[in-house]
Design a protein around this motif. Structure first.
Motif, mmCIF file in Angstrom:
data_model
loop_
_atom_site.group_PDB
_atom_site.id
_atom_site.type_symbol
_atom_site.label_atom_id
_atom_site.label_comp_id
_atom_site.label_asym_id
_atom_site.label_seq_id
_atom_site.Cartn_x
_atom_site.Cartn_y
_atom_site.Cartn_z
ATOM 1 N N GLY A 97 -39.074 32.180 22.217
ATOM 2 C CA GLY A 97 -38.332 31.710 23.040
ATOM 3 C C GLY A 97 -38.331 32.294 24.278
ATOM 4 N N ILE A 98 -38.639 33.537 24.436
ATOM 5 C CA ILE A 98 -38.496 34.524 25.844
ATOM 6 C C ILE A 98 -39.690 33.965 26.619
ATOM 7 C CG2 ILE A 98 -39.145 36.495 26.903
ATOM 8 C CD1 ILE A 98 -37.338 37.843 24.411
ATOM 9 N N ILE A 99 -40.969 33.725 25.842
ATOM 10 C CA ILE A 99 -42.349 33.721 26.601
ATOM 11 C C ILE A 99 -42.397 32.085 26.871
ATOM 12 C CG2 ILE A 99 -43.955 33.070 24.793
ATOM 13 C CD1 ILE A 99 -44.435 35.671 27.513
ATOM 14 N N THR A 100 -41.678 30.937 26.418
ATOM 15 C CA THR A 100 -41.734 29.644 26.766
ATOM 16 C C THR A 100 -40.570 29.207 27.433
ATOM 17 O OG1 THR A 100 -40.828 28.788 24.641
ATOM 18 C CG2 THR A 100 -43.222 29.074 24.772
ATOM 19 N N GLY A 101 -39.472 29.669 27.552
ATOM 20 C CA GLY A 101 -38.337 29.429 28.011
ATOM 21 C C GLY A 101 -37.554 28.252 27.257
ATOM 22 N N ARG A 102 -38.020 28.164 26.097
ATOM 23 C CA ARG A 102 -37.552 27.042 25.206
ATOM 24 C C ARG A 102 -36.990 27.446 23.907
ATOM 25 N NH1 ARG A 102 -39.914 21.816 25.786
ATOM 26 N NH2 ARG A 102 -41.079 21.993 23.793
ATOM 27 N N TYR A 103 -36.129 26.987 23.215
ATOM 28 C CA TYR A 103 -35.715 27.257 21.751
ATOM 29 C C TYR A 103 -37.207 26.888 21.057
ATOM 30 C CZ TYR A 103 -30.826 26.951 22.647
ATOM 31 O OH TYR A 103 -29.565 27.402 22.737
ATOM 32 N N LEU A 124 -48.285 30.842 18.570
ATOM 33 C CA LEU A 124 -47.568 30.005 19.334
ATOM 34 C C LEU A 124 -48.609 28.727 19.496
ATOM 35 C CD1 LEU A 124 -45.116 29.952 21.513
ATOM 36 C CD2 LEU A 124 -46.783 30.877 23.129
ATOM 37 N N PRO A 125 -48.084 27.677 19.265
ATOM 38 C CA PRO A 125 -48.735 26.322 19.521
ATOM 39 C C PRO A 125 -49.185 25.885 21.095
ATOM 40 C CG PRO A 125 -46.691 25.885 18.183
ATOM 41 C CD PRO A 125 -46.723 27.241 18.811
ATOM 42 N N LYS A 126 -50.533 25.628 21.014
ATOM 43 C CA LYS A 126 -51.122 25.380 22.476
ATOM 44 C C LYS A 126 -50.352 24.335 23.135
ATOM 45 C CE LYS A 126 -54.290 28.438 22.654
ATOM 46 N NZ LYS A 126 -55.954 28.146 23.018
ATOM 47 N N THR A 127 -49.386 23.397 22.647
ATOM 48 C CA THR A 127 -48.676 22.541 23.422
ATOM 49 C C THR A 127 -47.636 23.233 24.219
ATOM 50 O OG1 THR A 127 -46.867 22.710 21.323
ATOM 51 C CG2 THR A 127 -48.515 20.672 21.493
ATOM 52 N N GLU A 128 -47.526 24.478 23.929
ATOM 53 C CA GLU A 128 -46.674 25.117 24.860
ATOM 54 C C GLU A 128 -47.166 26.100 25.929
ATOM 55 O OE1 GLU A 128 -43.303 24.861 24.018
ATOM 56 O OE2 GLU A 128 -44.141 23.364 22.811
ATOM 57 N N GLU A 129 -46.370 26.205 27.129
ATOM 58 C CA GLU A 129 -47.075 26.759 28.385
ATOM 59 C C GLU A 129 -46.134 28.258 28.112
ATOM 60 O OE1 GLU A 129 -47.493 25.624 32.440
ATOM 61 O OE2 GLU A 129 -45.634 25.573 32.270
ATOM 62 N N THR A 130 -46.943 29.278 28.420
ATOM 63 C CA THR A 130 -46.364 30.468 28.347
ATOM 64 C C THR A 130 -46.048 31.014 29.814
ATOM 65 O OG1 THR A 130 -48.423 31.995 29.037
ATOM 66 C CG2 THR A 130 -47.751 31.623 26.729
ATOM 67 N N LEU A 131 -45.020 31.924 29.960
ATOM 68 C CA LEU A 131 -44.653 32.325 31.360
ATOM 69 C C LEU A 131 -45.811 32.642 32.288
ATOM 70 C CD1 LEU A 131 -42.324 32.551 33.519
ATOM 71 C CD2 LEU A 131 -41.859 34.625 32.593
ATOM 72 N N ALA A 132 -46.895 33.165 31.603
ATOM 73 C CA ALA A 132 -48.132 33.787 32.553
ATOM 74 C C ALA A 132 -48.810 32.443 32.966
ATOM 75 C CB ALA A 132 -48.973 34.775 31.556
ATOM 76 N N GLU A 133 -48.912 31.483 31.865
ATOM 77 C CA GLU A 133 -49.592 30.176 32.060
ATOM 78 C C GLU A 133 -49.017 29.442 33.272
ATOM 79 O OE1 GLU A 133 -51.883 29.370 27.803
ATOM 80 O OE2 GLU A 133 -49.669 28.707 28.297
ATOM 81 N N ALA A 134 -47.581 29.413 33.577
ATOM 82 C CA ALA A 134 -46.956 28.699 34.823
ATOM 83 C C ALA A 134 -46.970 29.501 35.786
ATOM 84 C CB ALA A 134 -45.458 28.500 34.236
ATOM 85 N N GLU A 368 -42.954 23.736 38.732
ATOM 86 C CA GLU A 368 -42.604 22.962 37.888
ATOM 87 C C GLU A 368 -43.065 22.973 36.294
ATOM 88 O OE1 GLU A 368 -40.359 20.224 37.539
ATOM 89 O OE2 GLU A 368 -39.896 21.214 39.609
ATOM 90 N N PRO A 369 -42.246 23.272 35.470
ATOM 91 C CA PRO A 369 -42.858 23.691 34.053
ATOM 92 C C PRO A 369 -43.433 22.711 33.341
ATOM 93 C CG PRO A 369 -40.324 23.319 34.173
ATOM 94 C CD PRO A 369 -40.702 23.399 35.458
ATOM 95 N N LYS A 370 -44.438 22.954 32.433
ATOM 96 C CA LYS A 370 -45.097 21.805 31.806
ATOM 97 C C LYS A 370 -44.028 20.889 30.921
ATOM 98 C CE LYS A 370 -48.515 21.405 28.148
ATOM 99 N NZ LYS A 370 -49.481 22.185 27.284
ATOM 100 N N ASN A 371 -43.377 21.861 30.187
ATOM 101 C CA ASN A 371 -42.336 21.211 29.233
ATOM 102 C C ASN A 371 -40.741 21.327 29.703
ATOM 103 O OD1 ASN A 371 -44.282 20.659 27.202
ATOM 104 N ND2 ASN A 371 -44.584 22.911 26.839
ATOM 105 N N LYS A 372 -39.869 20.785 29.037
ATOM 106 C CA LYS A 372 -38.520 20.760 29.454
ATOM 107 C C LYS A 372 -38.153 22.115 29.187
ATOM 108 C CE LYS A 372 -34.048 18.712 28.670
ATOM 109 N NZ LYS A 372 -33.372 19.950 28.079
ATOM 110 N N LEU A 373 -37.421 22.723 30.068
ATOM 111 C CA LEU A 373 -36.776 24.088 29.633
ATOM 112 C C LEU A 373 -35.492 24.043 28.866
ATOM 113 C CD1 LEU A 373 -38.055 26.173 32.695
ATOM 114 C CD2 LEU A 373 -39.148 25.822 30.532
ATOM 115 N N ASP A 374 -35.105 25.136 28.127
ATOM 116 C CA ASP A 374 -33.700 25.054 27.655
ATOM 117 C C ASP A 374 -32.880 26.010 28.255
ATOM 118 O OD1 ASP A 374 -33.440 23.291 25.344
ATOM 119 O OD2 ASP A 374 -35.040 24.374 24.398
#
Ligand code: CA
Length: 486
Positions: A97-103, A124-134, A368-374
């Motif tokens: 959750g922390i590293i992606t900003g998403r539930y 961690l699935p590759k569909t997700e973006e880590t904070l470092a990647e963003a 802009e994050p790749k995925n919608k953040l929670d």
């Protein structure tokens, strides 16, 4: 005549090349200047994440027997949060959750991953973006230190997930003394917890480390601040202390001669070592003139497992792995002297998922994050620009246990175990004492329906977790076999 024309043509061509070179160089210069301006103004970000720390085990939450003067500085020079949550009650999912900003249940990370070096789906699935990647999109350098826990397979390691550097270990925990690290690599491991004894990694190479693990991570942290000082950087400083095994060297133990319980004494020594490390990090920022524009977060990944590591969650009910407050409400502070007031206490409910959104909105050019953040950007709430509650509802789900919780901004919280649902008001009953259970069916149903709406967006777990170690071994007899060897 012809020669003259050719001559003019030759000189014109030379002149045009010269002109183009000037324009090109000056454009490059402008670009470079713009990049420098951006990088000078984007804040550095350090997340100090500790492991299984009790809610009451830092000075800023009232701890008496373990002094934490350096961790407390993050609160006194910034903001202390009294209603801060993580998104899960054990390590792996909380960290996802922390590293992606998403539930983490949005992407099926509802379990603690197993140590499985040959499994590209265990992490961690590759569909997700880590904070470092963003943050790469704003020219940050990133380093991960300590506990990784997002996958052991080579495709899931830190350098594949946006980090430029890594020093630490890939599993969910580790022994603390170098003489324990007898396994050369992941393929010498034969069972889940043997991974605690593998040699550390620098990037993708095994190393011979000589120091107590917490001290080694602190040393690396200040070295990386030195290395990255001239550009914005993100440091994910994930100490595994004070997670079990309880192990501390004499120099820290002797600070706690007055603590009689040997478990609590060792735990205290481990927390004290982390506090020393935080002190070194803050001193290094000061020495390099980086204090003002560095955001430093401090939090624990879940509540203290009081029986296991002698941590103390104070008056909160339950601990690690529970959805009672003791499992999910954590010590949390952040400082950013350039922007935030000093010594503020923030009482509205926030969640670790907010770190990602906060950081992304504070780079000079917002990313802009790749995925919608929670999570949400906390800064306007902390500067007083916004007065409302950052979150109307917060949700937790333990998929395998049919266990869930939801709380609203007013402190009403339901905890469900299958059909059995209990309602508490945390403002009046933070202990979640069953004697003061609230009887309000309408309120309870309302919270339950919010949970159901949220839950419908979540995925079932996409990998087998720690509780399924035996099943996984049966299904994967070659779990630890090196695929490059016959
Ligand atoms: Ca943990």
């Amino acid at each position: 005549m012809l020669f003259l024309t050719l001559d003019i043509f030759f000189y014109m061509k030379r002149f045009l090349i010269f002109l183009w070179a000037i324009i090109f160089t000056s454009c490059q210069g402008e670009q470079k200047k713009a990049l420098e301006a951006e990088t000078q103004e984007s804040p550095n970000v350090i997340i100090v994440l500790v492991d299984d720390l009790g809610n009451a085990d830092v000075g800023f939450n009232g701890c008496k027997d373990i002094p934490t003067p350096n961790i407390d500085k993050i609160a006194s020079e910034g903001v202390k949060f009294t209603n801060a949550y993580v998104s899960y009650a054990v390590c792996g999912p909380s960290r996802a959750g922390i590293i992606t900003g998403r539930y983490q249940d949005r992407f099926g990370f509802g379990r603690n991953p197993l140590y499985a070096p040959n499994d590209p789906n265990m992490g961690l699935p590759k569909t997700e973006e880590t904070l470092a990647e963003a943050l790469k999109r704003a020219n940050y350098k990133s380093v991960a230190l300590g506990k990784w826990h997002f996958g052991v397979h080579e495709s899931l390691r830190p350098l594949e997930r946006g980090f430029d550097g890594f020093y630490g270990f890939l599993g969910g925990g580790h022994s603390y003394f170098p003489n324990k690290w007898v396994l050369e690599n992941e393929y010498e491991v034969e069972s889940q917890f043997e991974a605690y004894n593998v040699k550390l990694l620098r990037d993708n190479t095994r190393v011979e480390e000589k120091e107590y693990l917490t001290d080694a991570l602190s040393r690396e942290a200040i070295q990386y601040i030195e290395t990255y000082k001239d550009q914005p950087f993100f440091m994910y400083l994930a100490y595994n202390a004070p997670h079990t095994p309880l192990q501390a060297p004499e120099n820290y133990l002797k600070r706690f001669d007055t603590i009689k319980d040997p478990k609590r004494r060792t735990y205290a020594a481990m927390v004290s070592a982390v506090d020393d490390g935080v002190g070194k990090v803050l001193d290094k920022l000061h020495e390099l003139g980086l204090t003002e524009n560095t955001i430093v977060f401090f939090l624990s990944d879940n509540g203290g497992p009081e029986q296991h590591n002698a941590s103390d969650n104070g008056i909160l009910r339950g601990g690690k792995s529970d959805l009672f407050e003791g499992g999910i409400r954590v010590p949390f502070a952040l400082k950013w002297p350039k922007v935030l007031p000093k010594g503020e206490t923030y009482e509205k409910a926030i969640i670790s998922l907010d770190i990602f959104a906060t950081v992304l909105s504070q780079t000079k050019t917002p990313i802009e994050p790749k995925n919608k953040l929670d999570g949400v950007n906390l800064i306007p709430y902390l500067t007083g620009e916004k007065n409302g509650s950052p979150h109307e509802y917060l949700f937790w789900r333990k998929f395998d246990k049919y266990n869930f919780a939801v709380r609203n901004a007013s402190g009403d919280k339901i905890i469900g175990l299958k059909e059995d649902i209990t309602l508490f008001n945390l403002n009046e009953n933070i202990e979640e004492d069953p004697k003061f259970e609230v009887q309000d069916l309408e309120l309870s149903k309302g919270l339950e329906s919010q949970y159901n709406l949220w839950n419908a967006q979540m995925l079932d777990p996409v990998f087998l977790g720690l509780l399924f170690d035996n099943q996984y071994n049966k299904e994967h007899p070659d779990r630890f076999k090196n695929p490059n060897l016959d």
